[in-house]
Design an enzyme around this catalytic site. Structure first.
Site, PDB file in Angstrom:
ATOM      1  N   SER A 161       1.844   5.352  -2.061  1.00  0.00           N
ATOM      2  CA  SER A 161       1.966   6.037  -3.350  1.00  0.00           C
ATOM      3  C   SER A 161       2.944   5.304  -4.280  1.00  0.00           C
ATOM      4  O   SER A 161       2.751   5.280  -5.496  1.00  0.00           O
ATOM      5  CB  SER A 161       2.421   7.483  -3.131  1.00  0.00           C
ATOM      6  OG  SER A 161       3.642   7.512  -2.419  1.00  0.00           O
ATOM      7  N   GLU A 173      -0.527  -5.354   5.947  1.00  0.00           N
ATOM      8  CA  GLU A 173       0.777  -5.474   5.282  1.00  0.00           C
ATOM      9  C   GLU A 173       1.615  -6.579   5.934  1.00  0.00           C
ATOM     10  O   GLU A 173       2.247  -7.384   5.242  1.00  0.00           O
ATOM     11  CB  GLU A 173       1.519  -4.139   5.329  1.00  0.00           C
ATOM     12  CG  GLU A 173       0.903  -3.096   4.405  1.00  0.00           C
ATOM     13  CD  GLU A 173       1.496  -1.706   4.533  1.00  0.00           C
ATOM     14  OE1 GLU A 173       1.306  -0.917   3.607  1.00  0.00           O
ATOM     15  OE2 GLU A 173       2.146  -1.407   5.552  1.00  0.00           O
ATOM     16  N   GLY A 191       2.776   4.352   7.533  1.00  0.00           N
ATOM     17  CA  GLY A 191       2.433   5.746   7.239  1.00  0.00           C
ATOM     18  C   GLY A 191       1.081   5.849   6.539  1.00  0.00           C
ATOM     19  O   GLY A 191       0.364   6.830   6.678  1.00  0.00           O
ATOM     20  N   THR A 208       0.848  -1.205   0.000  1.00  0.00           N
ATOM     21  CA  THR A 208       0.000   0.000   0.000  1.00  0.00           C
ATOM     22  C   THR A 208       0.874   1.243   0.000  1.00  0.00           C
ATOM     23  O   THR A 208       1.940   1.264   0.628  1.00  0.00           O
ATOM     24  CB  THR A 208      -0.878   0.012   1.273  1.00  0.00           C
ATOM     25  OG1 THR A 208      -1.717  -1.146   1.255  1.00  0.00           O
ATOM     26  CG2 THR A 208      -1.760   1.254   1.339  1.00  0.00           C
TER      27      THR A 208
END
Ligand code: 5RP
Length: 228
Positions: free
Chosen positions: A35, A112, A105, A33
């Site tokens: 950007s 995860e 973050g 996960t």
């Protein structure tokens, strides 16, 4: 004429593309996960569309990544139906020279870690700003049961950390996140083990037991591959 310095987003795109070389064609993979992973999903979809890779499905670590995968027509496979993944590709908030990471973050740390646990190999993709000598400059995310938060704030204070509830954020699992400032994580494995024992901690964002085996680091000189 001088070449323009690549932006952080361009470095992320570079490593997202480079990660394709670590994806075994024809196998279900784990997808993280963030950007950088968003760009990886786009690159994966482009490779599939061009017939360069076959991806029968992906185990996703967040609702965000699930939406992006499905938006590209990549099937999302339930983690519960998978025993082993060859590879898990994810970003990091910090990574040290041993492959230990701070993650969370993007508030997806619990899923995860679950998907990373299924995988034989964790391939971390990150721009060079994420590489550190000692973890802890980035506030350490911790997903917790709400009723434990005040006690966890006290426990972190005893370790020299200032735990701040992340305002307006609940994880995909419906729990709050604490961001712990001011820790110097000299022994990531020991600190992960210690914090894991505290009642009410669901997941601490130290990934030492589930460290990366490879990091593709986006630098001004290109992709640097760190093998741990
Ligand atoms: C999400 C994470 C991300 O991997 C981490 O926050 C890095 O994100 P980005 O690629 O946006 O810099 O741990 O929970």
């Amino acid at each position: 004429m001088t070449t323009p310095t690549p932006t952080q987003d361009q470095l992320k795109a570079l490593v997202a593309d480079a990660a394709l070389a670590h994806v075994p064609s024809g196998q279900v993979i784990g997808v993280g996960t963030g950007s950088t992973v968003d760009l990886f999903i786009d690159a994966l979809a482009a490779a599939v569309a061009a017939g360069r890779l076959q991806v029968p499905g992906a185990v996703s670590s967040s609702e965000r990544s699930t939406r992006r995968l499905q938006g590209h027509g990549i099937a999302v496979v339930e983690a519960a139906t998978v025993e082993r993944l060859a590879v898990y590709v994810d970003g990091a908030d910090e990574i040290d020279r041993h492959g230990h990471m701070i993650k969370g973050g993007g508030a997806a740390l619990t899923r995860e870690k679950i998907v990373a646990d299924l995988a034989a190999r964790f391939v971390c993709i990150a721009d060079a700003s994420k590489l550190v000598d000692v973890l802890g400059r980035f506030p350490l995310p911790v997903e917790a049961v709400a009723m434990a938060v005040p006690q966890l704030v006290r426990r972190f204070a005893a370790l020299g950390g200032r735990a701040v509830p992340r305002e307006g954020v609940l994880t995909d699992n419906g729990h709050p996140i604490l961001d712990v400032h001011g820790l110097r994580i000299a022994d990531p494995l020991a600190m992960e083990t210690e914090i894991n024992q505290w009642p009410g901690v669901l997941t601490v964002g130290i990934f030492a037991r589930h460290r990366a085996q490879v990091c593709l680091l986006g630098t001004l000189q290109g992709v640097q591959t760190l093998v741990f």
